[in-house]
Write a protein that holds these residues in place. Structure first.
Motif, PDB file in Angstrom:
ATOM      1  N   GLU A 192       0.852  -1.248   0.053  1.00 46.01           N
ATOM      2  CA  GLU A 192       0.135   0.090   0.135  1.00 46.01           C
ATOM      3  C   GLU A 192       1.090   1.215   0.187  1.00 46.01           C
ATOM      4  OE1 GLU A 192      -2.507  -3.272   1.583  1.00 46.01           O
ATOM      5  OE2 GLU A 192      -0.298  -2.578   1.834  1.00 46.01           O
ATOM      6  N   GLU A 193       1.859   1.195   0.918  1.00 46.40           N
ATOM      7  CA  GLU A 193       2.714   2.558   0.952  1.00 46.40           C
ATOM      8  C   GLU A 193       3.367   2.824  -0.321  1.00 46.40           C
ATOM      9  OE1 GLU A 193       1.655   1.434   4.577  1.00 46.40           O
ATOM     10  OE2 GLU A 193       2.459   0.209   3.183  1.00 46.40           O
ATOM     11  N   PHE A 194       4.162   1.390  -1.123  1.00 46.14           N
ATOM     12  CA  PHE A 194       4.777   1.499  -2.272  1.00 46.14           C
ATOM     13  C   PHE A 194       3.765   2.234  -3.218  1.00 46.14           C
ATOM     14  CE2 PHE A 194       5.974  -0.636  -6.380  1.00 46.14           C
ATOM     15  CZ  PHE A 194       7.425  -0.338  -6.089  1.00 46.14           C
ATOM     16  N   ALA A 195       2.637   1.881  -3.385  1.00 45.99           N
ATOM     17  CA  ALA A 195       1.883   2.179  -4.561  1.00 45.99           C
ATOM     18  C   ALA A 195       1.302   3.807  -4.396  1.00 45.99           C
ATOM     19  CB  ALA A 195       0.513   1.318  -4.417  1.00 45.99           C
ATOM     20  N   LYS A 196       1.197   4.396  -3.189  1.00 40.67           N
ATOM     21  CA  LYS A 196       1.026   5.545  -2.771  1.00 40.67           C
ATOM     22  C   LYS A 196       2.230   6.366  -3.084  1.00 40.67           C
ATOM     23  CE  LYS A 196      -2.390   4.775   1.032  1.00 40.67           C
ATOM     24  NZ  LYS A 196      -2.394   4.988   2.402  1.00 40.67           N
ATOM     25  N   ASP A 197       3.450   5.959  -2.699  1.00 37.10           N
ATOM     26  CA  ASP A 197       4.831   6.456  -2.973  1.00 37.10           C
ATOM     27  C   ASP A 197       4.860   6.820  -4.568  1.00 37.10           C
ATOM     28  OD1 ASP A 197       5.154   6.826  -0.379  1.00 37.10           O
ATOM     29  OD2 ASP A 197       6.679   5.130  -0.197  1.00 37.10           O
ATOM     30  N   MET A 198       4.682   5.739  -5.267  1.00 39.65           N
ATOM     31  CA  MET A 198       4.710   5.870  -7.038  1.00 39.65           C
ATOM     32  C   MET A 198       3.636   7.028  -7.341  1.00 39.65           C
ATOM     33  SD  MET A 198       4.621   2.879  -9.840  1.00 39.65           S
ATOM     34  CE  MET A 198       6.393   2.101  -9.161  1.00 39.65           C
ATOM     35  N   ALA A 199       2.543   6.824  -6.720  1.00 40.24           N
ATOM     36  CA  ALA A 199       1.374   7.638  -7.152  1.00 40.24           C
ATOM     37  C   ALA A 199       1.901   9.207  -6.908  1.00 40.24           C
ATOM     38  CB  ALA A 199       0.456   7.428  -6.644  1.00 40.24           C
ATOM     39  N   LEU A 200       2.589   9.575  -5.780  1.00 38.31           N
ATOM     40  CA  LEU A 200       3.000  10.785  -5.614  1.00 38.31           C
ATOM     41  C   LEU A 200       4.191  11.187  -6.146  1.00 38.31           C
ATOM     42  CD1 LEU A 200       2.402  10.679  -1.549  1.00 38.31           C
ATOM     43  CD2 LEU A 200       0.946  12.205  -3.058  1.00 38.31           C
TER      44      LEU A 200
END
Length: 328
Positions: A192-200
């Motif tokens: 979840e954190e990885f996906a959010k970091d990429m989106a940001l």
């Protein structure tokens, strides 16, 4: 301690398995698709060029590998971009996300030896450091290297002196297990954190990753250790975890439904999940071989053909090795 903490120390601690450079081959690390054939990277290069041609990736966009280890994969991609569309090397930016200084140093030296000053490579310790408008992200066997919790019939694992006890309560893990219909197995931590970091990190991007696994969860434990070219199930009765700790790789099959949900929740569109062999054929690996056949010595062509067969011929491992793709 939690199992995810134990696995994190095993792989990423100060003396962890990934913290130091590993050779590939005899006495070293396992061969992967990346080390099998340059045409793996060549096929990704062909796909990147197609993204530029369709207008999704700008000519000055960023091509970024996450967790590059040796850097061979991205170097192969760059080599084929130069072969197929040399002008793009003048405009595309290249980056690697790599947390370990020792691996960054190896990658920098390898790129310097391979390309001199023709390619500018930027390193980032994490996706949090990267900001761009348009990118293509690529990763190979990254999701099975995220620490996980072990779950068994309502309880999470606790580690005491390398021994596993299923006696801990963890509601987050229990909820994930119920969501993916597991009564036992691995629950990855950090998707979840990885996906959010990429989106940001990037406004518009495509992300492609290759890993062992299935869309649905396995009904049992897949956790295993790779040591001296031997695969050892983590719950083998003869395993010596204290001797293998931090000196060998540890991994598990990916539940791609969990990866998919993490990215969709972060506002990223799921595109597809395919077997690696199907994905490589769809992206043009056979067309690349035809180009080689026309331009290279027959002996070289036959050597590369045999390597490519390993990547695309159907077999049990080939069917389990998947490509997952997202866009935003």
């Amino acid at each position: 301690m939690k199992f995810s903490e134990y696995m994190g120390e095993w792989l990423y601690g100060k003396d962890g398995y990934y913290a130091t450079y590993k050779n590939i081959g005899k006495g070293g690390d396992f061969y992967t698709s990346v080390s099998t054939s340059k045409f793996f990277g060549g096929t990704i290069a062909k796909h990147i060029i197609s993204l530029v041609d369709e207008g999704f990736l700008a000519k000055n966009g960023t091509v970024c590998e996450i967790g590059a280890h040796h850097g061979y994969f991205l170097a192969d991609v760059i080599e084929f971009i130069y072969t197929l569309r040399p002008k793009l090397l003048e405009s595309l930016k290249f980056a690697i996300v790599e947390r370990f200084d020792s691996l960054q140093e190896f990658q920098k030296n390898y790129f310097k030896e391979s390309f001199g000053d023709a390619v500018c490579l930027t390193h980032y310790k994490s996706l949090n450091e990267l900001t761009c408008d348009n990118a293509f992200f690529i990763a190979n066997e990254i999701f099975d290297a995220f620490p996980c919790e072990l779950y068994y019939k309502g309880k999470s694992a606790r580690v005491d002196n390398h021994k596993i006890e299923f006696d801990a309560d963890n509601e987050w893990v229990k909820n994930k297990a119920e969501k993916y219909h597991k009564d036992r197995g691995e629950i990855a931590i950090g998707y979840e954190e990885f996906a959010k970091d990429m989106a940001l990190a990037c406004k518009k991007f495509e992300f492609m990753s290759f890993d062992y696994g299935e869309m649905g969860a396995r009904p049992d434990f897949s956790l295993r250790v790779y040591a001296k070219h031997e695969v050892i199930p983590f719950f083998d009765e003869n395993i010596k975890r204290e001797e293998l700790f931090a000196k060998s790789d540890i991994t598990y099959d990916v539940t791609f439904a969990h990866v998919k949900d993490a990215f969709v929740e972060a506002g990223v569109e799921f595109i597809e999940l395919k077997a690696q062999m199907v994905a490589l054929v769809d992206m043009g690996i056979l067309e690349l071989l035809e180009i080689l056949k026309e331009k290279a010595d027959e002996k070289i062509y036959k050597q590369e053909l045999e390597k490519v067969k390993i990547l695309i011929l159907p077999n049990f491992l080939g069917e389990r090795f998947k490509m997952i793709r997202f866009r935003r």
